[in-house]
Design a protein around this motif. Structure first.
Motif, PDB file in Angstrom:
ATOM      1  N   LEU A 104       0.805  -1.210   0.000  1.00 53.08           N
ATOM      2  CA  LEU A 104       0.000   0.000   0.000  1.00 53.08           C
ATOM      3  C   LEU A 104       0.836   1.257   0.000  1.00 53.08           C
ATOM      4  N   GLY A 105       1.774   1.295   0.939  1.00 54.29           N
ATOM      5  CA  GLY A 105       2.412   2.600   1.071  1.00 54.29           C
ATOM      6  C   GLY A 105       3.812   2.561   1.603  1.00 54.29           C
ATOM      7  N   GLY A 106       4.528   1.545   1.234  1.00 49.85           N
ATOM      8  CA  GLY A 106       5.891   1.430   1.721  1.00 49.85           C
ATOM      9  C   GLY A 106       6.752   2.598   1.302  1.00 49.85           C
ATOM     10  N   ASP A 107       6.432   3.192   0.159  1.00 46.37           N
ATOM     11  CA  ASP A 107       7.260   4.281  -0.358  1.00 46.37           C
ATOM     12  C   ASP A 107       6.607   5.645  -0.133  1.00 46.37           C
ATOM     13  N   LYS A 108       5.664   5.694   0.808  1.00 48.29           N
ATOM     14  CA  LYS A 108       4.952   6.950   1.061  1.00 48.29           C
ATOM     15  C   LYS A 108       5.408   7.580   2.374  1.00 48.29           C
ATOM     16  N   LEU A 109       5.251   8.894   2.454  1.00 49.33           N
ATOM     17  CA  LEU A 109       5.378   9.530   3.764  1.00 49.33           C
ATOM     18  C   LEU A 109       4.274  10.554   3.942  1.00 49.33           C
ATOM     19  N   ILE A 110       3.979  10.842   5.201  1.00 51.65           N
ATOM     20  CA  ILE A 110       2.822  11.673   5.526  1.00 51.65           C
ATOM     21  C   ILE A 110       3.280  12.843   6.373  1.00 51.65           C
ATOM     22  N   VAL A 111       2.790  14.041   6.013  1.00 43.36           N
ATOM     23  CA  VAL A 111       3.075  15.211   6.840  1.00 43.36           C
ATOM     24  C   VAL A 111       1.750  15.706   7.395  1.00 43.36           C
ATOM     25  N   THR A 112       1.706  15.896   8.709  1.00 42.63           N
ATOM     26  CA  THR A 112       0.486  16.408   9.348  1.00 42.63           C
ATOM     27  C   THR A 112       0.882  17.497  10.330  1.00 42.63           C
ATOM     28  N   PRO A 113      -0.070  18.382  10.665  1.00 42.51           N
ATOM     29  CA  PRO A 113       0.213  19.321  11.752  1.00 42.51           C
ATOM     30  C   PRO A 113       0.478  18.537  13.026  1.00 42.51           C
ATOM     31  N   LYS A 114       1.291  19.104  13.901  1.00 44.06           N
ATOM     32  CA  LYS A 114       1.684  18.392  15.126  1.00 44.06           C
ATOM     33  C   LYS A 114       0.455  17.893  15.875  1.00 44.06           C
ATOM     34  N   GLY A 115       0.510  16.641  16.278  1.00 48.03           N
ATOM     35  CA  GLY A 115      -0.604  16.093  17.056  1.00 48.03           C
ATOM     36  C   GLY A 115      -1.779  15.712  16.188  1.00 48.03           C
ATOM     37  N   GLY A 116      -1.673  16.052  14.901  1.00 47.23           N
ATOM     38  CA  GLY A 116      -2.791  15.760  14.017  1.00 47.23           C
ATOM     39  C   GLY A 116      -2.911  14.295  13.696  1.00 47.23           C
ATOM     40  N   GLY A 117      -1.833  13.761  13.153  1.00 47.85           N
ATOM     41  CA  GLY A 117      -1.824  12.354  12.772  1.00 47.85           C
ATOM     42  C   GLY A 117      -2.974  12.054  11.841  1.00 47.85           C
TER      43      GLY A 117
ATOM     44  N   PHE B  27      11.871  26.254   6.551  1.00 48.66           N
ATOM     45  CA  PHE B  27      10.837  27.068   5.915  1.00 48.66           C
ATOM     46  C   PHE B  27       9.898  27.679   6.943  1.00 48.66           C
ATOM     47  N   ARG B  28       9.533  26.857   7.954  1.00 51.79           N
ATOM     48  CA  ARG B  28       8.572  27.332   8.956  1.00 51.79           C
ATOM     49  C   ARG B  28       9.275  28.034  10.110  1.00 51.79           C
ATOM     50  N   ASP B  29      10.625  28.022  10.059  1.00 47.64           N
ATOM     51  CA  ASP B  29      11.430  28.713  11.057  1.00 47.64           C
ATOM     52  C   ASP B  29      11.163  28.213  12.476  1.00 47.64           C
ATOM     53  N   VAL B  30      11.294  26.889  12.649  1.00 49.57           N
ATOM     54  CA  VAL B  30      11.178  26.315  14.001  1.00 49.57           C
ATOM     55  C   VAL B  30      12.451  25.559  14.335  1.00 49.57           C
ATOM     56  N   ASP B  31      12.713  25.433  15.657  1.00 47.95           N
ATOM     57  CA  ASP B  31      13.918  24.732  16.088  1.00 47.95           C
ATOM     58  C   ASP B  31      13.692  23.224  16.101  1.00 47.95           C
ATOM     59  N   GLU B  32      14.825  22.558  16.145  1.00 46.27           N
ATOM     60  CA  GLU B  32      14.755  21.107  16.225  1.00 46.27           C
ATOM     61  C   GLU B  32      14.033  20.717  17.515  1.00 46.27           C
ATOM     62  N   ASP B  33      13.271  19.656  17.453  1.00 51.20           N
ATOM     63  CA  ASP B  33      12.492  19.142  18.588  1.00 51.20           C
ATOM     64  C   ASP B  33      11.361  20.074  19.021  1.00 51.20           C
ATOM     65  N   GLU B  34      11.168  21.138  18.263  1.00 48.58           N
ATOM     66  CA  GLU B  34      10.018  22.003  18.573  1.00 48.58           C
ATOM     67  C   GLU B  34       9.139  22.133  17.344  1.00 48.58           C
ATOM     68  N   GLU B  35       9.247  21.156  16.449  1.00 49.82           N
ATOM     69  CA  GLU B  35       8.489  21.210  15.207  1.00 49.82           C
ATOM     70  C   GLU B  35       6.993  21.262  15.498  1.00 49.82           C
ATOM     71  N   ASP B  36       6.258  22.010  14.668  1.00 48.15           N
ATOM     72  CA  ASP B  36       4.803  22.060  14.802  1.00 48.15           C
ATOM     73  C   ASP B  36       4.150  21.174  13.735  1.00 48.15           C
ATOM     74  N   PHE B  37       4.923  20.190  13.278  1.00 42.94           N
ATOM     75  CA  PHE B  37       4.398  19.261  12.258  1.00 42.94           C
ATOM     76  C   PHE B  37       5.035  17.888  12.491  1.00 42.94           C
ATOM     77  N   ASP B  38       4.431  16.893  11.931  1.00 38.24           N
ATOM     78  CA  ASP B  38       4.958  15.524  12.030  1.00 38.24           C
ATOM     79  C   ASP B  38       5.227  14.979  10.645  1.00 38.24           C
ATOM     80  N   VAL B  39       6.365  14.323  10.480  1.00 37.86           N
ATOM     81  CA  VAL B  39       6.608  13.610   9.225  1.00 37.86           C
ATOM     82  C   VAL B  39       6.715  12.129   9.574  1.00 37.86           C
ATOM     83  N   GLN B  40       5.835  11.348   9.022  1.00 42.49           N
ATOM     84  CA  GLN B  40       5.844   9.916   9.342  1.00 42.49           C
ATOM     85  C   GLN B  40       5.945   9.100   8.075  1.00 42.49           C
ATOM     86  N   THR B  41       6.693   8.005   8.162  1.00 36.32           N
ATOM     87  CA  THR B  41       6.692   7.072   7.034  1.00 36.32           C
ATOM     88  C   THR B  41       5.881   5.855   7.447  1.00 36.32           C
ATOM     89  N   PHE B  42       5.444   5.099   6.482  1.00 32.04           N
ATOM     90  CA  PHE B  42       4.700   3.880   6.803  1.00 32.04           C
ATOM     91  C   PHE B  42       5.606   2.892   7.516  1.00 32.04           C
TER      92      PHE B  42
END
Ligand SMILES: Nc1ncnc2c1ncn2[C@@H]1O[C@H](COP(=O)(O)OP(=O)(O)OP(=O)(O)O)[C@@H](O)[C@H]1O
Ligand SMILES: [Mg+2]
Lengths: 403, 238
Positions: free
Chosen positions: A55-68, A243-258
């Motif tokens: 389904l999605g082995g080669d996909k990644l997902i970006v969501t707002p932090k906590g969004g999932g 781009f969003r001008d945030v520090d490491e570990d303070e990201e307001d987004f999540d990048v997840q891979t399958f």
């Protein structure tokens, strides 16, 4: 001579079949549980891995932090926009990426009004990223396509009349957020009421009716062949941070891979399996104690025989070996029966799954097979050590006099 | 002919401690068993016959005194060495036969050879030969419970001979048999002595059986009361 001792062990088992069986019951249950659980578990994990990869082995997902996968980002967290999508698209190793919106929408059908989930799906060349991972199919009418504007695909519950009083048919008209849409297709059953009552519309139409020209709830990207999803996820994270001008570990987004989602799943799975195997280990321990008990009884019952063997030349080590081998084979006998039961359990589950159309193969690995037999033999042998030593220490004269 | 002792007991005591009470089962017994002789030990119940036989058979160690087997003091030997020596040099015949119920006649006769590491083919061959010699050639695969008492004792005799021992020890070998069968067993032992030159130690309380022996040792209260040479039999094999 080990071969003879093994032969003696089997003579003793066949002389006391019922007791032998009862003795090894604990081992049988323990090994059956271990073999059954592991073979089913490994099979299940393999199946899930395969499905995820397909389904999605080669996909990644970006969501707002906590969004999932949940709907709507928590208040205060920054939204994702078209600009973020552009950044994601340009990240190293990214093939293509698209974004979608989903929201609860006011939907009127006839004179009924309800609030189902409405998803805006892109209809450009990024559409297939989404359709790849969406396991649903069109059972009636057609899918959305490029050039559609106010067209909608509805969940099966709407079509069956389970959602609105009247069933929604192809070419019927629905009003979503004040805009009229034409129904062009029906989704196959997914299995939960929320998904089965959703409405899919083109992204452009969703932007318009929800008045969200920029925002995206969900960005999905496809990794270019030859790149590792987690590496690409790292560079996406880096680029978005800049781009969003945030520090490491303070990201307001999540990048997840399958891959990561799969890992999380595997972790949970291993914990469950470890607990179950722990339970099986307890039953093996109980089985070992059962064997020890039987071996002590056996030493008592055969005191006279032990005395006789010593009088005709058996050394202490011969007697000890004789009893350790016997209890080892007692364990092994339990292991073999347990293995057969456990493997049958696996096959039964496999058969059951195939009856309901689940592609699933139990996996009885060579390691598991040999390991469980070896383990049951060792359990038995270890359980027999103390009784064997007590047998070997009997004084020949006293053992011969024992009645 | 120079006499060679198979086993020699020197001032041997066996003392059993039962709580505070002590039983002096043997009190300073000195005795040689000569190679090729047939010696009987007779005495009333409780006189120490079985105790003596256990010591002669290296099944037990004395409380005091010395026992020499092939010139070696068995009190100083390890239990596992003692077991090896028993297996090689001594053949026991018990009142209760003591056959392993799960094993066939052949299996029982082969058992002492297992502990000497003799390969299976050789064991079966020798066991068959021995069972033939005690007229059980037709009963090779019978289990003990498929054999009569006399047949079981013949299997036990064959087993005692398995490793070509230097001495046969029989403790009341006819005690569980009727007089006719007992007589057959006794003449079998006598044949082993006269025809094969085997050393035999017979323990019994039955005065009728000592006529088979060359030398009779009378035991009473743990001591040798008297030794009688049986001249009628004494010269036969010499
Ligand atoms: N293991 C033991 N513990 C305590 N006392 C023992 C033990 N074995 C033998 N005795 C005692 O030693 C004495 C001699 O016993 P032993 O068995 O040698 O007699 P026996 O001459 O063989 O008698 P029987 O003709 O009844 O077989 C007896 O008083 C007996 O009670
Ligand atoms: Mg006795």
């Amino acid at each position: 001579m080990i071969k003879d001792y093994v032969y003696f062990a089997f003579l003793n088992f066949s002389a006391r079949k019922l007791r032998t069986f009862l003795t090894v019951l604990g081992i049988i249950i323990g090994i059956a549980a271990v073999v059954g659980l592991i073979s089913i578990g490994e099979g299940l994990q393999e199946t899930i891995n395969e499905q995820f990869r397909a389904l999605g082995g080669d996909k990644l997902i970006v969501t707002p932090k906590g969004g999932g996968f949940a709907i709507g980002a928590p208040s205060g967290s920054a939204d994702l926009t078209k600009d973020d999508l552009d950044v994601v698209r340009k990240s190293r190793g990214m093939d293509k990426a698209g974004g979608m919106i989903f929201k609860l929408g006011q939907v009127t059908y006839g004179d009924e009004r309800k609030t189902p989930f409405v998803s805006g799906i892109p209809q450009d060349e990024t559409k297939d990223i989404f359709s790849d991972i969406q396991t649903f199919s069109i059972v009636e009418g057609r899918d959305l396509m490029d050039g559609d504007k106010y067209s909608a695909v509805v969940g099966i519950l709407l079509y069956e009349g389970e959602y609105f009083d009247k069933s929604v048919k192809i070419r019927d008209r629905l009003t979503i957020e004040g805009q009229e849409f034409k129904v062009v297709g029906v989704l196959g059953r997914i299995g939960n009421p929320q998904d089965d009552s959703q409405i899919l519309i083109p992204l452009e139409a969703a932007r318009e009716i929800f008045d969200e020209p920029e925002k995206l709830d969900f960005i999905m990207g496809q990794v270019r062949p030859g790149f590792t999803p987690s590496d690409v996820a790292d560079s996406v994270t880096r680029d978005l941070r800049k781009f969003r001008d945030v520090d490491e570990d303070e990201e307001d987004f999540d990048v997840q891979t399958f891959e990561q989602i799969l890992e999380t799943f595997s972790d949970i799975f291993s914990v469950v399996q470890a607990i179950l195997i722990g339970i099986a280990a307890i039953s093996l321990l109980v089985g070992g104690i059962g064997i020890m008990n039987t071996m002590y009884t056996s030493v008592l019952q055969r005191t006279n025989e032990i005395g006789l063997m010593k009088s005709i030349g058996a050394r202490n080590s011969d007697i000890a070996l004789l009893f350790v081998i016997e209890s080892g084979f007692l364990g092994l006998a339990g292991g073999i029966i347990g293995l057969i039961i456990g493997a049958s359990m696996g096959l039964l589950v496999e058969f059951g799954a195939s009856q309901v159309g689940l592609p699933f193969n139990t996996h009885l690995s060579f390691t598991l097979l040999v390991g469980s037999l070896l383990f049951s033999f060792v359990t038995g042998a270890v359980a027999g050590v103390a009784p064997a030593i007590s047998a070997s220490k009997l004084k020949p004269v006293e053992a011969l006099r024992y009645e | 002919m120079k006499k060679k002792a198979v086993i020699s007991l020197r001032k041997v005591w066996k003392i059993y401690k039962m709580g505070s009470a002590t039983v002096n089962a043997l009190r300073g017994v000195t005795l040689d068993v000569w190679q090729g002789e047939f010696v009987a030990i007779i005495g009333p119940s409780g006189s120490g016959k079985s105790t003596l036989m256990n010591l002669v058979g290296a099944l037990d160690k004395p409380s005091r005194g010395h026992i020499f087997l092939d010139g070696k003091d068995i009190s100083l030997m390890e239990e596992s060495d003692l077991a090896q020596i028993r297996g090689q040099k001594i053949g026991f015949i018990f009142q209760q036969f003591n056959l392993l119920p799960a094993l066939s006649a052949t299996g029982n006769v082969g058992l002492p050879m297992i502990f000497q590491g003799i390969p299976e083919a050789k064991r079966v061959e020798r066991a068959t030969e021995l069972l033939n010699s005690v007229n059980l050639g037709e009963r090779l695969n019978h289990k003990p419970n498929e054999l009569s008492g006399g047949q079981q004792q013949r299997v036990a005799i064959a087993r005692a001979l398995a490793n070509e021992p230097e001495m046969l020890l029989a403790d009341e070998p006819t005690g569980n048999l009727d007089s006719k069968t007992g007589g057959e067993i006794m003449s079998m032992l006598e044949d082993l002595h006269t025809k094969k030159g085997r050393t035999i130690v017979l323990v019994t309380h039955d005065i009728h059986l000592v006529k088979h022996a060359e030398r009779v040792i009378y035991l009473k209260d743990g001591q040798i009361e008297k030794v009688v040479k049986n001249h009628k039999r004494g010269h036969k094999h010499a």
